[in-house]
Motif scaffolding. Structure first.
Motif, mmCIF file in Angstrom:
data_model
loop_
_atom_site.group_PDB
_atom_site.id
_atom_site.type_symbol
_atom_site.label_atom_id
_atom_site.label_comp_id
_atom_site.label_asym_id
_atom_site.label_seq_id
_atom_site.Cartn_x
_atom_site.Cartn_y
_atom_site.Cartn_z
ATOM 1 N N MET A 1 0.820 -1.193 0.000
ATOM 2 C CA MET A 1 0.000 0.000 0.000
ATOM 3 C C MET A 1 0.861 1.252 0.000
ATOM 4 S SD MET A 1 -3.225 -0.716 -0.202
ATOM 5 C CE MET A 1 -3.996 0.795 0.303
ATOM 6 N N TYR A 2 1.888 1.260 0.838
ATOM 7 C CA TYR A 2 2.756 2.436 0.905
ATOM 8 C C TYR A 2 3.437 2.711 -0.433
ATOM 9 C CZ TYR A 2 2.023 2.514 5.933
ATOM 10 O OH TYR A 2 1.444 2.589 7.174
ATOM 11 N N PHE B 1 -4.894 9.465 2.353
ATOM 12 C CA PHE B 1 -5.266 8.259 3.072
ATOM 13 C C PHE B 1 -5.264 8.541 4.565
ATOM 14 C CE2 PHE B 1 -4.338 6.243 -0.844
ATOM 15 C CZ PHE B 1 -4.995 5.027 -0.825
ATOM 16 N N ARG B 2 -6.163 7.916 5.286
ATOM 17 C CA ARG B 2 -6.173 7.963 6.747
ATOM 18 C C ARG B 2 -6.253 6.516 7.223
ATOM 19 N NH1 ARG B 2 -5.003 12.118 5.226
ATOM 20 N NH2 ARG B 2 -5.798 14.166 5.731
ATOM 21 N N TRP B 3 -5.239 6.086 7.952
ATOM 22 C CA TRP B 3 -5.207 4.731 8.495
ATOM 23 C C TRP B 3 -5.897 4.766 9.847
ATOM 24 C CZ3 TRP B 3 -3.689 1.396 4.986
ATOM 25 C CH2 TRP B 3 -2.801 1.807 4.003
ATOM 26 N N SER C 1 -6.483 3.021 13.304
ATOM 27 C CA SER C 1 -5.890 2.028 14.192
ATOM 28 C C SER C 1 -6.985 1.157 14.793
ATOM 29 C CB SER C 1 -5.121 2.756 15.307
ATOM 30 O OG SER C 1 -4.754 1.855 16.306
ATOM 31 N N GLN D 1 -12.441 -1.449 3.723
ATOM 32 C CA GLN D 1 -12.145 -2.438 4.756
ATOM 33 C C GLN D 1 -11.846 -3.767 4.051
ATOM 34 O OE1 GLN D 1 -13.779 -5.375 5.714
ATOM 35 N NE2 GLN D 1 -14.243 -5.281 7.846
#
Length: 180
Positions: free
Chosen positions: A1-2, A14-16, A18, A42
């Motif tokens: 992904m990175y 993008f917002r990950w 947690s 998801q």
């Protein structure tokens, strides 16, 4: 992904979220992403229920979620969100790309899917609906206890059988009292 984020210059888009994040913060994050016309993805291999999917849809986010488990029932593909197969990453990624390309061509598309998700939640996943189902089940169980006498003979037979198997030697070792 990175690597993909770097390759397509998507930093800041993008917002990950947690897994141990505060629920209130999650709600604010969902709202922020929805306000900026983003989406929730998801890609779990399997999700038993899909609470995060419901939370995202409740925030108005177009949602892409695994087709394995609860989200398969929550989302109506193409109307209230999208099913993705996490084992087919290229197809899942293409579905997300297609969605955003369609949003660029038709600015109402994002709103259509957002509203579809909100409607689906209102149809199936509100606390009112859950409470009503729970009270109905409790009422049915409680009512049946008073209107019928459950057949306990099978349960008693099983208990006797287990007692005989497991405790017969133990019973034989207990001394008989003088009164008997």
């Amino acid at each position: 992904m990175y690597e993909l984020i770097e390759k397509y210059d998507l930093n800041g888009n993008f917002r990950w979220i947690s897994t141990n994040m505060d629920r209130m913060k999650n709600g604010e994050l969902y709202r922020y992403v929805a306000d900026t016309k983003g989406a929730f993805v998801q890609p779990a291999l399997y999700e038993a229920f899909g609470l995060t999917v419901i939370e995202a849809m409740t925030s108005g986010l177009p949602t892409f979620a695994t087709c394995n488990g609860g989200p398969a029932e929550i989302i109506v593909h193409g109307k209230s969100g999208f099913h993705i197969d996490p084992y087919e990453g290229d197809k899942a990624a293409q579905l997300v790309v297609d969605f955003f390309e369609k949003c660029m061509l038709d600015p109402t598309h994002w709103e259509t899917i957002s509203k579809g998700g909100l409607e689906r939640i209102q149809e199936k996943y509100t606390w009112k609906i859950y409470s009503k189902k729970l009270l109905t089940l409790a009422g049915v169980y409680g009512f049946s206890k008073y209107t019928s006498k459950p057949d306990k003979s099978k349960a008693n037979h099983t208990i006797e059988m287990l007692s005989e198997i497991g405790f017969s030697k133990l019973v034989e070792s207990v001394p008989i009292t003088a009164e008997e």
